[in-house]
Design a protein around this motif. Sequence first.
Motif, short mmCIF file in Angstrom:
data_model
loop_
_atom_site.label_atom_id
_atom_site.label_comp_id
_atom_site.label_asym_id
_atom_site.label_seq_id
_atom_site.Cartn_x
_atom_site.Cartn_y
_atom_site.Cartn_z
N GLU A 1 21.88 56.39 76.04
CA GLU A 1 20.63 56.60 75.29
C GLU A 1 20.08 55.26 74.79
O GLU A 1 18.88 55.00 74.89
N LYS B 1 27.64 58.43 76.11
CA LYS B 1 26.36 59.12 75.93
C LYS B 1 25.45 58.30 75.00
O LYS B 1 24.27 58.12 75.28
N GLU B 2 26.02 57.80 73.92
CA GLU B 2 25.26 56.98 72.97
C GLU B 2 24.80 55.68 73.65
O GLU B 2 23.67 55.23 73.45
N GLU C 1 18.60 53.37 77.76
CA GLU C 1 17.36 53.96 78.26
C GLU C 1 16.17 53.71 77.34
O GLU C 1 15.03 53.70 77.79
N HIS C 2 16.44 53.49 76.05
CA HIS C 2 15.36 53.28 75.08
C HIS C 2 15.16 51.80 74.74
O HIS C 2 14.27 51.46 73.97
#
Length: 77
Positions: free
Chosen positions: A10, A6-7, A13-14
């Motif tokens: 993220e 999950k980290e 995606e950023h």
Amino acid sequence: MANNIKELREALEHHDWYYNYADDFRWYKAGQESMNEIHRLIVQSDDVEEAVKLHNEVCPENHQISMDAEWLKVESK
């Protein structure tokens, strides 16, 4: 592992995939630090192959990596 993935998602995606074209060194440095964090998350993942697969799903085609990436071999030892 789910939290790590999950980290990683993220972070991917950023991430500014074109930071190396920045005219401002601050943007370049921020992009390099972001990429270092992505590499760290991949190497420390419980399932490196799954992490690399996620990386390649999220990133632009010209930024994909393989399991043979030299930094991956060095850092995972």
